[in-house]
Design a protein around this motif. Structure first.
Motif, mmCIF file in Angstrom:
data_model
loop_
_atom_site.group_PDB
_atom_site.id
_atom_site.type_symbol
_atom_site.label_atom_id
_atom_site.label_comp_id
_atom_site.label_asym_id
_atom_site.label_seq_id
_atom_site.Cartn_x
_atom_site.Cartn_y
_atom_site.Cartn_z
ATOM 1 N N MET A 1 0.848 -1.179 0.000
ATOM 2 C CA MET A 1 0.000 0.000 0.000
ATOM 3 C C MET A 1 0.888 1.235 0.000
ATOM 4 S SD MET A 1 -2.684 1.379 2.947
ATOM 5 C CE MET A 1 -1.921 0.458 4.228
ATOM 6 N N ASN A 2 0.535 2.176 -0.843
ATOM 7 C CA ASN A 2 1.241 3.443 -0.895
ATOM 8 C C ASN A 2 0.638 4.376 0.148
ATOM 9 O OD1 ASN A 2 2.885 5.553 -1.832
ATOM 10 N ND2 ASN A 2 1.267 6.248 -3.206
ATOM 11 N N ILE A 3 1.472 4.951 1.016
ATOM 12 C CA ILE A 3 1.004 5.863 2.061
ATOM 13 C C ILE A 3 1.640 7.226 1.819
ATOM 14 C CG2 ILE A 3 0.923 6.350 4.525
ATOM 15 C CD1 ILE A 3 1.269 3.299 4.972
ATOM 16 N N ARG A 4 0.789 8.225 1.603
ATOM 17 C CA ARG A 4 1.268 9.596 1.397
ATOM 18 C C ARG A 4 0.929 10.426 2.631
ATOM 19 N NH1 ARG A 4 -1.534 11.713 -3.318
ATOM 20 N NH2 ARG A 4 -2.775 13.052 -1.984
ATOM 21 N N ILE A 5 1.872 11.239 3.064
ATOM 22 C CA ILE A 5 1.682 12.066 4.256
ATOM 23 C C ILE A 5 1.701 13.532 3.834
ATOM 24 C CG2 ILE A 5 2.591 12.698 6.519
ATOM 25 C CD1 ILE A 5 4.006 9.901 6.478
ATOM 26 N N GLU A 6 0.671 14.265 4.233
ATOM 27 C CA GLU A 6 0.581 15.693 3.942
ATOM 28 C C GLU A 6 0.396 16.448 5.249
ATOM 29 O OE1 GLU A 6 -2.431 16.483 1.049
ATOM 30 O OE2 GLU A 6 -1.588 15.060 -0.393
ATOM 31 N N HIS A 7 1.055 17.608 5.342
ATOM 32 C CA HIS A 7 0.916 18.424 6.548
ATOM 33 C C HIS A 7 0.889 19.893 6.161
ATOM 34 C CE1 HIS A 7 5.300 19.060 6.345
ATOM 35 N NE2 HIS A 7 5.345 17.777 6.036
ATOM 36 N N ASN A 8 0.397 20.717 7.065
ATOM 37 C CA ASN A 8 0.221 22.134 6.753
ATOM 38 C C ASN A 8 1.410 22.980 7.213
ATOM 39 O OD1 ASN A 8 -0.348 21.948 9.479
ATOM 40 N ND2 ASN A 8 -2.256 23.108 9.402
ATOM 41 N N GLY A 9 2.594 22.589 6.808
ATOM 42 C CA GLY A 9 3.767 23.425 6.984
ATOM 43 C C GLY A 9 4.555 23.273 8.269
ATOM 44 N N HIS A 10 4.105 22.499 9.212
ATOM 45 C CA HIS A 10 4.873 22.340 10.445
ATOM 46 C C HIS A 10 5.953 21.267 10.253
ATOM 47 C CE1 HIS A 10 1.717 19.319 10.712
ATOM 48 N NE2 HIS A 10 2.565 18.616 11.416
ATOM 49 N N GLU A 11 6.931 21.289 11.093
ATOM 50 C CA GLU A 11 8.029 20.336 11.017
ATOM 51 C C GLU A 11 7.564 18.945 11.442
ATOM 52 O OE1 GLU A 11 11.247 20.838 9.957
ATOM 53 O OE2 GLU A 11 10.508 22.798 9.328
ATOM 54 N N MET A 12 8.058 17.937 10.738
ATOM 55 C CA MET A 12 7.741 16.559 11.084
ATOM 56 C C MET A 12 9.049 15.773 11.065
ATOM 57 S SD MET A 12 5.015 13.934 9.386
ATOM 58 C CE MET A 12 5.890 13.793 7.858
ATOM 59 N N ASN A 13 9.345 15.089 12.162
ATOM 60 C CA ASN A 13 10.596 14.345 12.197
ATOM 61 C C ASN A 13 10.444 12.964 11.570
ATOM 62 O OD1 ASN A 13 9.571 12.570 14.183
ATOM 63 N ND2 ASN A 13 10.257 13.896 15.839
ATOM 64 N N ASP A 14 11.579 12.368 11.225
ATOM 65 C CA ASP A 14 11.586 11.066 10.553
ATOM 66 C C ASP A 14 10.983 9.972 11.420
ATOM 67 O OD1 ASP A 14 12.771 12.236 8.363
ATOM 68 O OD2 ASP A 14 14.803 11.632 8.920
ATOM 69 N N GLN A 15 11.188 10.059 12.731
ATOM 70 C CA GLN A 15 10.666 9.043 13.641
ATOM 71 C C GLN A 15 9.132 9.024 13.614
ATOM 72 O OE1 GLN A 15 11.861 9.552 17.704
ATOM 73 N NE2 GLN A 15 11.179 7.516 18.313
ATOM 74 N N PHE A 16 8.505 10.198 13.606
ATOM 75 C CA PHE A 16 7.048 10.241 13.564
ATOM 76 C C PHE A 16 6.536 9.773 12.204
ATOM 77 C CE2 PHE A 16 2.932 12.526 13.091
ATOM 78 C CZ PHE A 16 2.242 11.784 14.036
ATOM 79 N N GLU A 17 7.232 10.140 11.148
ATOM 80 C CA GLU A 17 6.842 9.675 9.815
ATOM 81 C C GLU A 17 6.896 8.147 9.744
ATOM 82 O OE1 GLU A 17 8.085 10.295 5.151
ATOM 83 O OE2 GLU A 17 8.692 11.783 6.635
ATOM 84 N N GLU A 18 7.908 7.560 10.378
ATOM 85 C CA GLU A 18 8.019 6.099 10.417
ATOM 86 C C GLU A 18 6.855 5.489 11.206
ATOM 87 O OE1 GLU A 18 11.104 2.828 12.231
ATOM 88 O OE2 GLU A 18 11.940 4.648 11.371
ATOM 89 N N GLN A 19 6.468 6.143 12.312
ATOM 90 C CA GLN A 19 5.326 5.667 13.111
ATOM 91 C C GLN A 19 4.049 5.665 12.268
ATOM 92 O OE1 GLN A 19 4.734 4.580 16.336
ATOM 93 N NE2 GLN A 19 6.936 4.315 16.441
ATOM 94 N N ILE A 20 3.871 6.706 11.466
ATOM 95 C CA ILE A 20 2.697 6.774 10.595
ATOM 96 C C ILE A 20 2.709 5.612 9.613
ATOM 97 C CG2 ILE A 20 1.580 8.098 8.748
ATOM 98 C CD1 ILE A 20 2.572 10.651 10.232
ATOM 99 N N GLN A 21 3.858 5.386 8.968
ATOM 100 C CA GLN A 21 3.982 4.304 7.990
ATOM 101 C C GLN A 21 3.641 2.952 8.624
ATOM 102 O OE1 GLN A 21 4.638 4.505 4.703
ATOM 103 N NE2 GLN A 21 5.074 6.676 4.600
ATOM 104 N N ILE A 22 4.142 2.718 9.832
ATOM 105 C CA ILE A 22 3.925 1.435 10.516
ATOM 106 C C ILE A 22 2.457 1.268 10.904
ATOM 107 C CG2 ILE A 22 4.409 0.140 12.640
ATOM 108 C CD1 ILE A 22 7.294 1.308 12.449
#
Length: 96
Positions: free
Chosen positions: A1-22
């Protein structure tokens, strides 16, 4: 499954992005017909909102949850989506 993450300009760290993917990736355990997912992150004054939009066969499923942190909102939205997927799966099996 392809997971795309969009946010409204705030900073997002790699660790949280990985949590979203998982966490969002585990939704495939509940229904394997997911085409793709879009996760929207919104930072409001007092709260953090996470929206998950799943494209499945012939339909789009959507949930939105807010909390004091993005991680809590993510966990709540994944739980809500698990319920939506279960209902969708039961409905689609009933129609077949």
């Amino acid at each position: 499954m392809n997971i795309r993450i969009e946010h409204n300009g705030h900073e997002m760290n790699d660790q949280f992005e990985e949590q979203i993917q998982i966490k969002v990736g585990k939704l495939e355990n509940h229904y394997n017909g997911i085409v793709d997912a879009i996760v929207f992150l919104h930072k409001e004054r007092e709260s953090r909102e996470v929206e998950i939009k799943l494209n499945v066969k012939d339909e789009t499923l959507f949930v939105k949850e807010s909390s004091d942190s993005f991680l809590n909102a993510l966990e709540d939205s994944v739980k809500s989506m698990q319920i939506r997927l279960k209902k969708y799966k039961e409905r689609s099996q009933k129609n077949n």
